[in-house]
Design a protein around this motif. Structure first.
Motif, PDB file in Angstrom:
ATOM      1  N   ARG A   1     -19.522  34.111 -14.128  1.00  0.00           N
ATOM      2  CA  ARG A   1     -20.571  33.978 -15.166  1.00  0.00           C
ATOM      3  C   ARG A   1     -20.904  32.767 -15.752  1.00  0.00           C
ATOM      4  O   ARG A   1     -22.144  32.242 -15.929  1.00  0.00           O
ATOM      5  N   THR A   2     -19.857  32.347 -16.263  1.00  0.00           N
ATOM      6  CA  THR A   2     -20.044  30.837 -16.968  1.00  0.00           C
ATOM      7  C   THR A   2     -20.491  29.782 -15.883  1.00  0.00           C
ATOM      8  O   THR A   2     -21.164  28.825 -16.196  1.00  0.00           O
ATOM      9  N   VAL A   3     -19.464  29.515 -15.064  1.00  0.00           N
ATOM     10  CA  VAL A   3     -19.663  28.366 -13.976  1.00  0.00           C
ATOM     11  C   VAL A   3     -20.862  28.464 -13.344  1.00  0.00           C
ATOM     12  O   VAL A   3     -21.337  27.344 -13.011  1.00  0.00           O
ATOM     13  N   SER A   4     -21.224  29.731 -12.903  1.00  0.00           N
ATOM     14  CA  SER A   4     -22.310  29.650 -11.760  1.00  0.00           C
ATOM     15  C   SER A   4     -23.601  30.141 -12.265  1.00  0.00           C
ATOM     16  O   SER A   4     -24.818  29.651 -11.705  1.00  0.00           O
TER      17      SER A   4
ATOM     18  N   PRO B   1     -16.180  20.350  -7.469  1.00  0.00           N
ATOM     19  CA  PRO B   1     -17.152  21.174  -7.058  1.00  0.00           C
ATOM     20  C   PRO B   1     -18.291  20.451  -6.322  1.00  0.00           C
ATOM     21  O   PRO B   1     -18.966  20.917  -5.371  1.00  0.00           O
ATOM     22  N   PHE B   2     -18.132  19.047  -6.504  1.00  0.00           N
ATOM     23  CA  PHE B   2     -19.192  18.200  -5.830  1.00  0.00           C
ATOM     24  C   PHE B   2     -19.068  17.892  -4.263  1.00  0.00           C
ATOM     25  O   PHE B   2     -19.893  18.205  -3.351  1.00  0.00           O
TER      26      PHE B   2
ATOM     27  N   PRO C   1     -23.167  24.262 -15.409  1.00  0.00           N
ATOM     28  CA  PRO C   1     -22.976  25.636 -15.494  1.00  0.00           C
ATOM     29  C   PRO C   1     -23.682  26.311 -16.513  1.00  0.00           C
ATOM     30  O   PRO C   1     -24.683  25.775 -17.034  1.00  0.00           O
ATOM     31  N   GLY C   2     -23.222  27.528 -16.997  1.00  0.00           N
ATOM     32  CA  GLY C   2     -24.217  28.401 -17.808  1.00  0.00           C
ATOM     33  C   GLY C   2     -23.859  28.320 -19.384  1.00  0.00           C
ATOM     34  O   GLY C   2     -23.707  29.113 -20.044  1.00  0.00           O
ATOM     35  N   THR C   3     -23.428  26.964 -19.802  1.00  0.00           N
ATOM     36  CA  THR C   3     -22.990  27.087 -20.965  1.00  0.00           C
ATOM     37  C   THR C   3     -24.065  26.361 -22.095  1.00  0.00           C
ATOM     38  O   THR C   3     -23.749  26.356 -23.200  1.00  0.00           O
ATOM     39  N   GLY C   4     -25.246  26.186 -21.443  1.00  0.00           N
ATOM     40  CA  GLY C   4     -26.337  25.682 -22.404  1.00  0.00           C
ATOM     41  C   GLY C   4     -27.316  26.902 -22.708  1.00  0.00           C
ATOM     42  O   GLY C   4     -27.085  27.979 -22.501  1.00  0.00           O
ATOM     43  N   ILE C   5     -28.530  26.566 -23.007  1.00  0.00           N
ATOM     44  CA  ILE C   5     -29.671  27.432 -23.358  1.00  0.00           C
ATOM     45  C   ILE C   5     -29.915  28.074 -22.080  1.00  0.00           C
ATOM     46  O   ILE C   5     -30.369  27.218 -20.845  1.00  0.00           O
ATOM     47  N   GLU C   6     -30.419  29.271 -21.910  1.00  0.00           N
ATOM     48  CA  GLU C   6     -30.554  29.730 -20.552  1.00  0.00           C
ATOM     49  C   GLU C   6     -32.050  29.499 -20.272  1.00  0.00           C
ATOM     50  O   GLU C   6     -33.127  29.414 -20.880  1.00  0.00           O
TER      51      GLU C   6
ATOM     52  N   ALA D   1     -15.154  27.541 -10.030  1.00  0.00           N
ATOM     53  CA  ALA D   1     -14.735  28.800 -10.448  1.00  0.00           C
ATOM     54  C   ALA D   1     -13.240  28.956  -9.875  1.00  0.00           C
ATOM     55  O   ALA D   1     -12.683  28.407  -8.899  1.00  0.00           O
ATOM     56  N   ALA D   2     -12.394  29.745 -10.708  1.00  0.00           N
ATOM     57  CA  ALA D   2     -11.097  30.103 -10.358  1.00  0.00           C
ATOM     58  C   ALA D   2     -10.929  30.485  -8.856  1.00  0.00           C
ATOM     59  O   ALA D   2      -9.988  30.051  -8.186  1.00  0.00           O
TER      60      ALA D   2
END
Length: 352
Positions: A290-293, A75-76, A319-324, A64-65
């Motif tokens: 919201r997107t990253v986490s 991040p890892f 991240p939250g870029t796929g299916i919820e 995240a920013a």
């Protein structure tokens, strides 16, 4: 709602959680020192995070920013540096109880919920990004321990949907919701304490509080004066230390001031700047987090076109870029429409 012997109600004292989170820097000794500091400052509870980096982060994960601003580059490596093992967390729970404070944990992966059940946590708290993670929320609710749900970077529809799940599981008597702004730190103009009213309306009759990421010591008092029954605030040993959350935390002296002010909120008039809008919505400062986490349904293995999606072939990761995650039932049983790679978020184009 009751945590341990503490009854959280509109007529009682505010319940204050010292969020230690990852401010222990992966050091159990430092975590124990922060528990002592929280107790000395008058907190009612301390809260930790339990995660395993490879279970939480998919190959598509990124920082995240605000984490980049804190000096992180990967991040890892960041999360691996901040992990505490289950045994270390068990020591923290023992220390908290010796010091007379409750111990709360945020579990970040569904697979880790059962492991945490063996530790004497007084309550669970879910991270804001997981308000869409129905499978994990349900697993925590089924433990029959108190649960606190954070709502940062979410909108009114998402809060209402989560509250409906909780009611459907029969867990409303032991669940509370926290209004939260997922910005680290949160600017005064983004504090939006007024949105607690909307959250309260959406989750009634469940208790409501505020997860405070501002840098000030007085925001908790403003939140209590507006009806917050629970406060959560990050505690650190040094606001200038390297790490993602130190800058949005209070040191022990400041945390003591925060507690004292919050407990003296009677008759206080909140700052209009901190009240802001009175509806729950996603702020611009929250969109990156919201997107990253948030977590998505993620492929647990490579799959070829035509293979059937089973529960064993998917997991949940950032991240939250796929299916919820709450749409898992819409994916299981369908066939893969194209070749997919392991450890990548599933998208609707992947399934037929």
């Amino acid at each position: 709602m009751k945590i341990g012997g503490f009854e959280i109600s509109s007529g009682g004292a505010v319940y204050i959680i010292a969020e230690i989170g990852v401010n222990h820097d992966g050091d159990v000794g430092r975590a124990l020192e922060l528990i002592d500091a929280a107790s000395d400052a008058g907190a009612d509870a301390v809260k930790f995070q339990y995660f395993r980096t490879d279970r939480l982060m998919s190959a598509a994960a990124r920082l995240a920013a605000y984490q980049k601003s804190a000096g992180e580059s990967d991040p890892f490596s960041m999360l691996r540096r901040l992990e505490l093992a289950a045994g270390g967390l068990a020591r923290c729970v023992e220390r908290a109880h010796v010091r007379g404070v409750h111990a709360i944990v945020t579990v970040f992966s569904l697979e880790l919920v059962e492991e945490m059940r063996s530790i004497a946590w007084d309550a669970y708290k879910t991270a804001s990004p997981d308000i869409i993670h129905q499978p994990m929320l349900e697993a925590l609710a089924r433990t029959e321990r108190p649960m606190i749900v954070s709502t940062g970077a979410s909108n009114a529809e998402e809060v209402a949907r989560c509250a409906a799940w909780v009611r459907g599981w029969g867990a409303e008597a032991r669940t509370a919701f926290l209004h939260c702004v997922s910005s680290y730190p949160t600017a005064p103009e983004d504090t939006t304490l007024g949105a607690m009213r909307d959250v309260s309306r959406l989750v009634a009759p469940m208790d409501v509080g505020y997860s405070d990421h501002t840098r000030g010591v007085g925001t908790g008092r403003d939140a209590v004066s507006m009806g917050a029954r629970i406060l959560e605030k990050h505690l650190t040993y040094d606001r200038g230390a390297k790490g993602p959350d130190h800058a949005a935390s209070l040191d022990p002296v400041m945390f003591g001031e925060y507690v004292a002010l919050a407990r003296s909120a009677a008759g206080h008039s909140p700052d209009p700047v901190l009240i802001g809008a009175d509806r729950k919505r996603v702020l611009e400062c929250e969109r990156d987090v919201r997107t990253v986490s948030r977590q998505s349904i993620v492929w647990a293995r490579q799959m070829a076109p035509g293979e059937v999606v089973t529960r064993e072939r998917v997991t949940f990761k950032r991240p939250g870029t796929g299916i919820e995650p709450f749409r898992l039932h819409e994916v299981i049983g369908r066939r893969v429409a194209r070749a997919v790679d392991s450890d990548m978020p599933a998208v609707w184009e992947d399934v037929a």
